[in-house]
Scaffold this motif. Structure first.
Motif, PDB file in Angstrom:
ATOM      1  N   ALA A 263       0.865  -1.188   0.000  1.00 42.19           N
ATOM      2  CA  ALA A 263       0.000   0.000   0.000  1.00 42.19           C
ATOM      3  C   ALA A 263       0.895   1.229   0.000  1.00 42.19           C
ATOM      4  N   ARG A 264       0.545   2.212  -0.782  1.00 38.12           N
ATOM      5  CA  ARG A 264       1.390   3.400  -0.905  1.00 38.12           C
ATOM      6  C   ARG A 264       1.441   4.165   0.408  1.00 38.12           C
ATOM      7  N   GLY A 265       2.615   4.735   0.679  1.00 39.96           N
ATOM      8  CA  GLY A 265       2.776   5.540   1.869  1.00 39.96           C
ATOM      9  C   GLY A 265       3.795   4.958   2.821  1.00 39.96           C
ATOM     10  N   TYR A 266       3.830   5.542   4.021  1.00 39.57           N
ATOM     11  CA  TYR A 266       4.819   5.177   5.019  1.00 39.57           C
ATOM     12  C   TYR A 266       4.119   4.781   6.312  1.00 39.57           C
ATOM     13  N   ILE A 267       4.730   3.822   7.012  1.00 44.65           N
ATOM     14  CA  ILE A 267       4.238   3.387   8.319  1.00 44.65           C
ATOM     15  C   ILE A 267       5.337   3.684   9.331  1.00 44.65           C
ATOM     16  N   LEU A 268       5.046   4.544  10.305  1.00 47.76           N
ATOM     17  CA  LEU A 268       5.996   4.874  11.358  1.00 47.76           C
ATOM     18  C   LEU A 268       5.473   4.333  12.684  1.00 47.76           C
ATOM     19  N   ILE A 269       6.333   3.658  13.427  1.00 47.42           N
ATOM     20  CA  ILE A 269       5.970   3.135  14.750  1.00 47.42           C
ATOM     21  C   ILE A 269       6.640   4.022  15.787  1.00 47.42           C
ATOM     22  N   ALA A 270       5.823   4.747  16.562  1.00 46.73           N
ATOM     23  CA  ALA A 270       6.353   5.758  17.480  1.00 46.73           C
ATOM     24  C   ALA A 270       7.050   5.155  18.686  1.00 46.73           C
ATOM     25  N   ASP A 271       6.740   3.940  19.030  1.00 49.27           N
ATOM     26  CA  ASP A 271       7.243   3.299  20.249  1.00 49.27           C
ATOM     27  C   ASP A 271       8.212   2.184  19.872  1.00 49.27           C
ATOM     28  N   GLY A 272       9.491   2.335  20.275  1.00 46.57           N
ATOM     29  CA  GLY A 272      10.484   1.324  19.945  1.00 46.57           C
ATOM     30  C   GLY A 272      10.174  -0.036  20.538  1.00 46.57           C
ATOM     31  N   ALA A 273       9.627  -0.042  21.764  1.00 44.78           N
ATOM     32  CA  ALA A 273       9.274  -1.318  22.386  1.00 44.78           C
ATOM     33  C   ALA A 273       8.160  -2.010  21.616  1.00 44.78           C
ATOM     34  N   LEU A 274       7.190  -1.225  21.143  1.00 43.61           N
ATOM     35  CA  LEU A 274       6.105  -1.790  20.348  1.00 43.61           C
ATOM     36  C   LEU A 274       6.643  -2.313  19.020  1.00 43.61           C
ATOM     37  N   ALA A 275       7.559  -1.589  18.402  1.00 50.29           N
ATOM     38  CA  ALA A 275       8.132  -2.014  17.121  1.00 50.29           C
ATOM     39  C   ALA A 275       8.829  -3.364  17.237  1.00 50.29           C
ATOM     40  N   ALA A 276       9.351  -3.667  18.428  1.00 55.87           N
ATOM     41  CA  ALA A 276      10.077  -4.922  18.632  1.00 55.87           C
ATOM     42  C   ALA A 276       9.163  -6.088  18.988  1.00 55.87           C
ATOM     43  N   ARG A 277       7.872  -5.819  19.239  1.00 55.44           N
ATOM     44  CA  ARG A 277       6.945  -6.909  19.568  1.00 55.44           C
ATOM     45  C   ARG A 277       6.835  -7.876  18.396  1.00 55.44           C
ATOM     46  N   ARG A 278       6.669  -9.164  18.697  1.00 53.67           N
ATOM     47  CA  ARG A 278       6.649 -10.190  17.662  1.00 53.67           C
ATOM     48  C   ARG A 278       5.219 -10.646  17.389  1.00 53.67           C
ATOM     49  N   VAL A 279       4.971 -10.993  16.135  1.00 48.19           N
ATOM     50  CA  VAL A 279       3.618 -11.274  15.662  1.00 48.19           C
ATOM     51  C   VAL A 279       3.584 -12.621  14.954  1.00 48.19           C
ATOM     52  N   THR A 280       2.511 -13.364  15.177  1.00 47.97           N
ATOM     53  CA  THR A 280       2.211 -14.585  14.429  1.00 47.97           C
ATOM     54  C   THR A 280       0.742 -14.530  14.032  1.00 47.97           C
ATOM     55  N   GLY A 281       0.468 -14.809  12.777  1.00 45.22           N
ATOM     56  CA  GLY A 281      -0.929 -14.779  12.340  1.00 45.22           C
ATOM     57  C   GLY A 281      -1.042 -14.773  10.834  1.00 45.22           C
ATOM     58  N   SER A 282      -2.280 -14.698  10.356  1.00 44.04           N
ATOM     59  CA  SER A 282      -2.576 -14.646   8.929  1.00 44.04           C
ATOM     60  C   SER A 282      -3.413 -13.400   8.653  1.00 44.04           C
ATOM     61  N   TYR A 283      -3.037 -12.624   7.616  1.00 46.18           N
ATOM     62  CA  TYR A 283      -3.657 -11.322   7.387  1.00 46.18           C
ATOM     63  C   TYR A 283      -3.988 -11.134   5.904  1.00 46.18           C
ATOM     64  N   ASP A 284      -4.973 -10.283   5.665  1.00 44.92           N
ATOM     65  CA  ASP A 284      -5.456  -9.999   4.313  1.00 44.92           C
ATOM     66  C   ASP A 284      -4.668  -8.835   3.730  1.00 44.92           C
ATOM     67  N   LEU A 285      -3.868  -9.088   2.705  1.00 41.68           N
ATOM     68  CA  LEU A 285      -3.051  -8.039   2.101  1.00 41.68           C
ATOM     69  C   LEU A 285      -3.852  -7.098   1.213  1.00 41.68           C
ATOM     70  N   THR A 286      -5.093  -7.444   0.919  1.00 37.48           N
ATOM     71  CA  THR A 286      -5.916  -6.529   0.120  1.00 37.48           C
ATOM     72  C   THR A 286      -6.453  -5.381   0.958  1.00 37.48           C
ATOM     73  N   ASP A 287      -6.322  -5.448   2.280  1.00 40.61           N
ATOM     74  CA  ASP A 287      -6.753  -4.370   3.182  1.00 40.61           C
ATOM     75  C   ASP A 287      -5.631  -4.136   4.193  1.00 40.61           C
ATOM     76  N   VAL A 288      -4.649  -3.340   3.784  1.00 39.84           N
ATOM     77  CA  VAL A 288      -3.458  -3.130   4.609  1.00 39.84           C
ATOM     78  C   VAL A 288      -3.807  -2.442   5.924  1.00 39.84           C
ATOM     79  N   ASP A 289      -4.738  -1.506   5.910  1.00 42.73           N
ATOM     80  CA  ASP A 289      -5.109  -0.809   7.144  1.00 42.73           C
ATOM     81  C   ASP A 289      -5.680  -1.787   8.178  1.00 42.73           C
ATOM     82  N   ALA A 290      -6.555  -2.680   7.725  1.00 39.72           N
ATOM     83  CA  ALA A 290      -7.121  -3.661   8.635  1.00 39.72           C
ATOM     84  C   ALA A 290      -6.056  -4.636   9.120  1.00 39.72           C
ATOM     85  N   ALA A 291      -5.144  -5.028   8.218  1.00 37.98           N
ATOM     86  CA  ALA A 291      -4.074  -5.945   8.610  1.00 37.98           C
ATOM     87  C   ALA A 291      -3.170  -5.305   9.654  1.00 37.98           C
ATOM     88  N   LEU A 292      -2.787  -4.040   9.446  1.00 36.22           N
ATOM     89  CA  LEU A 292      -1.920  -3.353  10.397  1.00 36.22           C
ATOM     90  C   LEU A 292      -2.604  -3.209  11.746  1.00 36.22           C
TER      91      LEU A 292
END
Length: 314
Positions: A263-292
């Motif tokens: 998806a066009r644009g930039y994603i900035l994560i304001a919190d370094g601790a949050l940026a380091a959190r780990r994720v497992t799951g399945s997401y829909d790439l046709t809706d990037v906002d919902a996936a994020l």
């Protein structure tokens, strides 16, 4: 940043942003400052939203945002943009960063895709490749070797039979085919190799090769150099070809880079601790906002759209 037990919801984040913009327009208005202080003191969630928005503003500096001139009696709100010098410099930097990699890929790549696009190609040996979104690939075949370079992004390879070895190079990672269909990913934060069927020998910086079998998902963190292999169903390899993103133990920072390719644009994560959190799951790439949003919400995060091309994770 520590998250409150009562995380700010999207409506409160928007309200805090509104207060921030109004104070920026009239920083010496004592009545407005008192009103904002009263709003913050009214509820713990208000103060939490204010803190998150303030940290995001500090992160992005003077990036242009939607401003509102507050009307007099009987007037309708009038929205306009203010372009301070800091905003112009920030936009120029963003454009430069966006254009330089694109130009670099243009000159080196034989095959490339734009944001949100995929491309199916056939190499000169008959091998089939699906190139992922915002990705670039160069073919460098010789009499003794079939070598391709993944310059950016990700690709899925179904290798044709040929006596010459087939090698994918992604920066410092080498993935050598041993009769295989497999994927390779090169991102800002990590590398990844997944095997659909057959076998792949993967190595990093010339080290000892590790042999991967169907369902193996190899990932290496670029910052630490630590590598790990996880098992999954072979049909989950490169499911981005079907518009899905299957994630196993990847950081939010790494996933932000992946989502920016869809998806066009930039994603900035304001919190370094949050940026380091780990994720497992399945997401829909046709809706990037919902996936994020689905990625960050279990960790207390929220997504705030500053402009159509800028998403801030708070």
């Amino acid at each position: 940043m520590e998250h409150s037990d009562k995380p700010a919801d999207d409506a409160l984040l928007r309200e805090a942003s509104d207060w921030k913009l109004r104070l920026d327009e009239a920083p010496r208005d004592p009545a407005l400052r008192r009103a904002c202080a009263d709003w913050r003191a009214r509820d713990e969630r208000h103060e939490n939203a204010w803190r998150r928005v303030s940290e995001a503003w500090a992160l992005i500096g003077d990036l242009p945002v939607q401003r509102q001139r507050w009307p007099g009696h009987g007037e309708a709100p009038v929205r306009h943009r203010r372009w301070p010098r800091g905003a112009a410099l920030a936009l120029a930097a963003c454009l430069l960063l966006a254009l330089m990699p694109a130009a670099w890929r243009y000159w080196q790549a034989d095959y490339r895709t734009g944001v949100g696009q995929t491309l199916a190609v056939t190499l000169s040996d008959g091998s089939a490749v699906v190139l992922g979104a915002d990705s670039a690939l160069a073919e460098a075949f010789s009499d003794g070797e079939r070598r391709v370079r993944l310059l950016r992004g990700e690709a899925f390879f179904e290798v044709a039979a040929d006596p010459r070895p087939f090698l994918v190079v992604a920066d410092e990672v080498r993935a050598r085919d041993i009769g295989t269909a497999f994927s390779v990913r090169e991102g800002d934060g990590s590398y990844g190799v997944g095997v659909s069927h057959g076998e792949v020998a993967v190595s990093y910086r010339g080290g000892r090769a590790r042999h991967l079998l169907p369902g193996d998902q190899w990932a290496l963190d670029r910052a630490s150099g630590a590598a790990r292999v996880q098992r999954s169903a072979p049909d989950r390899v490169a499911v981005w070809r079907q518009g899905r993103l299957f994630v196993q133990d990847r950081t939010l920072a790494d996933l932000a880079d992946t989502l920016e390719r869809h998806a066009r644009g930039y994603i900035l994560i304001a919190d370094g601790a949050l940026a380091a959190r780990r994720v497992t799951g399945s997401y829909d790439l046709t809706d990037v906002d919902a996936a994020l949003a689905a990625m960050v919400q279990p960790h207390g995060g929220r997504v705030l759209r500053i402009t159509p091309l800028l998403r801030i994770v708070l």
